[in-house]
Scaffold this motif. Structure first.
Motif, PDB file in Angstrom:
ATOM      1  N   TYR A   1      -5.351 -11.596   3.007  1.00  0.00           N
ATOM      2  CA  TYR A   1      -4.020 -11.050   3.279  1.00  0.00           C
ATOM      3  C   TYR A   1      -4.147  -9.535   3.346  1.00  0.00           C
ATOM      4  CZ  TYR A   1      -2.035 -15.581   1.944  1.00  0.00           C
ATOM      5  OH  TYR A   1      -1.712 -16.913   1.857  1.00  0.00           O
ATOM      6  N   PHE A   2      -3.604  -8.944   4.393  1.00  0.00           N
ATOM      7  CA  PHE A   2      -3.718  -7.514   4.591  1.00  0.00           C
ATOM      8  C   PHE A   2      -2.407  -6.799   4.261  1.00  0.00           C
ATOM      9  CE2 PHE A   2      -7.782  -6.624   6.644  1.00  0.00           C
ATOM     10  CZ  PHE A   2      -8.222  -7.904   6.940  1.00  0.00           C
ATOM     11  N   GLY A   3      -2.546  -5.596   3.739  1.00  0.00           N
ATOM     12  CA  GLY A   3      -1.399  -4.722   3.566  1.00  0.00           C
ATOM     13  C   GLY A   3      -1.084  -3.989   4.857  1.00  0.00           C
ATOM     14  N   PRO A   4       0.006  -3.204   4.853  1.00  0.00           N
ATOM     15  CA  PRO A   4       0.432  -2.506   6.070  1.00  0.00           C
ATOM     16  C   PRO A   4      -0.422  -1.287   6.407  1.00  0.00           C
ATOM     17  CG  PRO A   4       1.893  -1.984   4.273  1.00  0.00           C
ATOM     18  CD  PRO A   4       0.959  -3.035   3.766  1.00  0.00           C
ATOM     19  N   GLY A   5      -1.231  -0.843   5.448  1.00  0.00           N
ATOM     20  CA  GLY A   5      -2.119   0.273   5.741  1.00  0.00           C
ATOM     21  C   GLY A   5      -1.554   1.635   5.355  1.00  0.00           C
ATOM     22  N   THR A   6      -2.465   2.574   5.183  1.00  0.00           N
ATOM     23  CA  THR A   6      -2.128   3.992   5.013  1.00  0.00           C
ATOM     24  C   THR A   6      -2.734   4.747   6.185  1.00  0.00           C
ATOM     25  OG1 THR A   6      -2.025   3.945   2.590  1.00  0.00           O
ATOM     26  CG2 THR A   6      -2.459   6.078   3.636  1.00  0.00           C
ATOM     27  N   ARG A   7      -1.880   5.453   6.913  1.00  0.00           N
ATOM     28  CA  ARG A   7      -2.364   6.268   8.034  1.00  0.00           C
ATOM     29  C   ARG A   7      -2.781   7.621   7.485  1.00  0.00           C
ATOM     30  NH1 ARG A   7      -4.242   5.186  12.748  1.00  0.00           N
ATOM     31  NH2 ARG A   7      -2.530   3.739  13.099  1.00  0.00           N
ATOM     32  N   LEU A   8      -4.069   7.914   7.493  1.00  0.00           N
ATOM     33  CA  LEU A   8      -4.621   9.145   6.923  1.00  0.00           C
ATOM     34  C   LEU A   8      -5.003  10.114   8.026  1.00  0.00           C
ATOM     35  CD1 LEU A   8      -5.777  10.777   4.503  1.00  0.00           C
ATOM     36  CD2 LEU A   8      -7.941   9.601   4.911  1.00  0.00           C
ATOM     37  N   THR A   9      -4.540  11.339   7.881  1.00  0.00           N
ATOM     38  CA  THR A   9      -4.920  12.418   8.792  1.00  0.00           C
ATOM     39  C   THR A   9      -5.562  13.524   7.973  1.00  0.00           C
ATOM     40  OG1 THR A   9      -3.056  11.918  10.253  1.00  0.00           O
ATOM     41  CG2 THR A   9      -4.125  14.063  10.526  1.00  0.00           C
TER      42      THR A   9
ATOM     43  N   GLN B   1       0.848  -1.188   0.000  1.00  0.00           N
ATOM     44  CA  GLN B   1       0.000   0.000   0.000  1.00  0.00           C
ATOM     45  C   GLN B   1       0.882   1.235   0.000  1.00  0.00           C
ATOM     46  OE1 GLN B   1      -3.021  -1.678   3.319  1.00  0.00           O
ATOM     47  NE2 GLN B   1      -3.646   0.299   2.448  1.00  0.00           N
ATOM     48  N   THR B   2       0.459   2.213  -0.791  1.00  0.00           N
ATOM     49  CA  THR B   2       1.136   3.511  -0.805  1.00  0.00           C
ATOM     50  C   THR B   2       0.095   4.621  -0.786  1.00  0.00           C
ATOM     51  OG1 THR B   2       1.239   3.432  -3.225  1.00  0.00           O
ATOM     52  CG2 THR B   2       3.202   2.711  -2.005  1.00  0.00           C
ATOM     53  N   PRO B   3       0.409   5.750  -0.151  1.00  0.00           N
ATOM     54  CA  PRO B   3       1.580   5.996   0.689  1.00  0.00           C
ATOM     55  C   PRO B   3       1.404   5.360   2.069  1.00  0.00           C
ATOM     56  CG  PRO B   3       0.149   7.902   0.745  1.00  0.00           C
ATOM     57  CD  PRO B   3      -0.502   6.927  -0.202  1.00  0.00           C
ATOM     58  N   LYS B   4       2.440   5.382   2.873  1.00  0.00           N
ATOM     59  CA  LYS B   4       2.331   4.881   4.252  1.00  0.00           C
ATOM     60  C   LYS B   4       1.582   5.883   5.123  1.00  0.00           C
ATOM     61  CE  LYS B   4       6.332   1.818   4.866  1.00  0.00           C
ATOM     62  NZ  LYS B   4       6.397   1.396   3.486  1.00  0.00           N
ATOM     63  N   HIS B   5       1.834   7.148   4.901  1.00  0.00           N
ATOM     64  CA  HIS B   5       1.193   8.217   5.659  1.00  0.00           C
ATOM     65  C   HIS B   5       0.676   9.261   4.671  1.00  0.00           C
ATOM     66  CE1 HIS B   5       2.971   6.833   9.488  1.00  0.00           C
ATOM     67  NE2 HIS B   5       4.058   6.597   8.779  1.00  0.00           N
ATOM     68  N   LEU B   6      -0.453   9.898   5.025  1.00  0.00           N
ATOM     69  CA  LEU B   6      -1.014  10.935   4.180  1.00  0.00           C
ATOM     70  C   LEU B   6      -1.705  11.952   5.069  1.00  0.00           C
ATOM     71  CD1 LEU B   6      -1.690  12.008   1.340  1.00  0.00           C
ATOM     72  CD2 LEU B   6      -3.740  10.581   1.381  1.00  0.00           C
ATOM     73  N   VAL B   7      -1.337  13.218   4.870  1.00  0.00           N
ATOM     74  CA  VAL B   7      -2.006  14.321   5.556  1.00  0.00           C
ATOM     75  C   VAL B   7      -2.664  15.173   4.486  1.00  0.00           C
ATOM     76  CG1 VAL B   7      -1.753  16.324   7.058  1.00  0.00           C
ATOM     77  CG2 VAL B   7      -0.296  14.305   7.411  1.00  0.00           C
ATOM     78  N   MET B   8      -3.938  15.435   4.633  1.00  0.00           N
ATOM     79  CA  MET B   8      -4.641  16.221   3.626  1.00  0.00           C
ATOM     80  C   MET B   8      -5.648  17.160   4.266  1.00  0.00           C
ATOM     81  SD  MET B   8      -6.955  13.197   1.887  1.00  0.00           S
ATOM     82  CE  MET B   8      -7.921  14.276   0.837  1.00  0.00           C
ATOM     83  N   GLY B   9      -5.888  18.265   3.560  1.00  0.00           N
ATOM     84  CA  GLY B   9      -6.908  19.195   3.987  1.00  0.00           C
ATOM     85  C   GLY B   9      -8.265  18.763   3.477  1.00  0.00           C
ATOM     86  N   MET B  10      -9.294  19.398   3.982  1.00  0.00           N
ATOM     87  CA  MET B  10     -10.653  18.985   3.648  1.00  0.00           C
ATOM     88  C   MET B  10     -11.025  19.289   2.197  1.00  0.00           C
ATOM     89  SD  MET B  10     -12.935  19.590   7.070  1.00  0.00           S
ATOM     90  CE  MET B  10     -12.402  21.257   7.437  1.00  0.00           C
ATOM     91  N   THR B  11     -10.244  20.133   1.521  1.00  0.00           N
ATOM     92  CA  THR B  11     -10.572  20.449   0.116  1.00  0.00           C
ATOM     93  C   THR B  11      -9.691  19.687  -0.870  1.00  0.00           C
ATOM     94  OG1 THR B  11      -9.071  22.334   0.180  1.00  0.00           O
ATOM     95  CG2 THR B  11     -11.402  22.742   0.724  1.00  0.00           C
ATOM     96  N   ASN B  12      -8.759  18.904  -0.354  1.00  0.00           N
ATOM     97  CA  ASN B  12      -7.823  18.205  -1.241  1.00  0.00           C
ATOM     98  C   ASN B  12      -8.463  17.001  -1.912  1.00  0.00           C
ATOM     99  OD1 ASN B  12      -4.992  18.661   1.022  1.00  0.00           O
ATOM    100  ND2 ASN B  12      -5.773  19.986  -0.597  1.00  0.00           N
ATOM    101  N   LYS B  13      -7.808  16.576  -3.003  1.00  0.00           N
ATOM    102  CA  LYS B  13      -8.112  15.293  -3.628  1.00  0.00           C
ATOM    103  C   LYS B  13      -6.844  14.459  -3.598  1.00  0.00           C
ATOM    104  CE  LYS B  13     -11.592  16.542  -7.082  1.00  0.00           C
ATOM    105  NZ  LYS B  13     -11.913  16.524  -8.525  1.00  0.00           N
ATOM    106  N   LYS B  14      -6.952  13.250  -3.092  1.00  0.00           N
ATOM    107  CA  LYS B  14      -5.805  12.353  -3.035  1.00  0.00           C
ATOM    108  C   LYS B  14      -6.275  10.932  -3.335  1.00  0.00           C
ATOM    109  CE  LYS B  14      -2.649  15.280  -1.430  1.00  0.00           C
ATOM    110  NZ  LYS B  14      -1.411  15.639  -2.166  1.00  0.00           N
ATOM    111  N   SER B  15      -5.310  10.035  -3.548  1.00  0.00           N
ATOM    112  CA  SER B  15      -5.642   8.634  -3.796  1.00  0.00           C
ATOM    113  C   SER B  15      -4.744   7.714  -2.998  1.00  0.00           C
ATOM    114  CB  SER B  15      -5.488   8.306  -5.287  1.00  0.00           C
ATOM    115  OG  SER B  15      -6.405   9.049  -6.058  1.00  0.00           O
ATOM    116  N   LEU B  16      -5.327   6.613  -2.539  1.00  0.00           N
ATOM    117  CA  LEU B  16      -4.579   5.528  -1.920  1.00  0.00           C
ATOM    118  C   LEU B  16      -4.469   4.401  -2.939  1.00  0.00           C
ATOM    119  CD1 LEU B  16      -6.296   5.354   1.600  1.00  0.00           C
ATOM    120  CD2 LEU B  16      -4.576   6.971   0.752  1.00  0.00           C
ATOM    121  N   LYS B  17      -3.303   3.728  -2.887  1.00  0.00           N
ATOM    122  CA  LYS B  17      -3.071   2.664  -3.858  1.00  0.00           C
ATOM    123  C   LYS B  17      -2.750   1.364  -3.146  1.00  0.00           C
ATOM    124  CE  LYS B  17       0.139   1.450  -7.601  1.00  0.00           C
ATOM    125  NZ  LYS B  17       1.296   1.903  -8.385  1.00  0.00           N
TER     126      LYS B  17
END
Lengths: 115, 114
Positions: free
Chosen positions: B104-112, B6-22
């Motif tokens: 099988y689980f991935g390591p996860g993305t920590r989203l803030t 899984q990528t990214p490992k960590h993600l910090v985003m604002g409420m107006t952002n657009k992002k993607s987890l893979k």
């Protein structure tokens, strides 16, 4: 419907002493049962799985679990705890659907290991 | 190879952002899953893809949009998230057939979300 009850939210042991994490399940079908472990800020790792081949199941890192149908239990044990065993443990019932599976998780048991 | 990445490992985003987890797996699994996990809780299922088709959407808000471009990849597109969406997002995969299918689980993305 499936459900899982993990009887202890926290278990504390000393290093070198036995570990017992308790799990009871309810399932309408012949169950598939798993134990997963999650270390802090990590994903879930499959510890062991019951697939009806044998009632005593051996997993990784010295863990075992015994399936007892009469007691609807699937308790996890280890003869001697290591510091590295400190983690969250989830007991899980799985149902296979067409093309995927559905996991029902217990609420988890935090294992604390003291030196 | 029994790994889910899984990528990214960590993600910090604002409420107006657009992002993607893979999420990616090369085990030949045909079922892939997204879970959300809050602190000290078990994972909660969000979406299931089976053979690249969405099979389960657990009433997830539309600000989360899953995508399965092929049998090895799973994305989760994020838009206009709320602070309460901060969590560990886990991807998993399993066989799409057979009587017993562990995941099988991935390591996860920590989203803030700020």
């Amino acid at each position: 419907a499936q459900s899982v009850t993990q009887l202890d939210s926290h278990v504390s042991v000393s290093e070198g002493t036995p570990v017992l994490l308790r799990c009871n399940y309810s399932s309408s079908y012949s169950p598939s049962l798993f134990w997963y472990v999650q270390h802090p800020n990590k994903g879930l790792q499959l510890l062991l799985k019951y697939t009806s081949a044998a009632t005593l199941v051996k997993g990784i890192n010295g863990f075992e679990a015994e399936f007892k149908k009469s007691e609807t239990s699937f308790h996890l044990t280890k003869p001697s705890a290591h510091m590295s065993d400190a983690a969250e443990y989830f007991c899980v019932v799985s149902v296979s659907n067409s093309g995927y599976s559905t996991l029902t998780f217990g609420k988890g048991t935090m294992l604390l290991v003291s030196p | 190879d029994t790994e889910v990445t899984q990528t990214p490992k960590h993600l910090v985003m604002g409420m107006t952002n657009k992002k993607s987890l893979k999420c990616e797996q090369h085990m030949g699994h045909r079922a892939m899953y997204w879970y959300k996990q809050k602190a000290k809780k078990p994972p909660e299922l969000m979406f299931v893809y089976s053979y690249e088709k969405l099979s389960i959407n657990e009433s997830v808000p539309s600000r989360f949009s899953p995508e399965c471009p092929n049998s090895s990849l799973l994305n989760l597109h994020l838009h206009a998230l709320q602070p309460e969406d901060s969590a560990l997002y886990l991807c998993a995969s399993s066989q799409g057939w057979g009587a017993i299918r562990w995941q099988y689980f991935g390591p996860g993305t920590r989203l803030t979300v700020l």
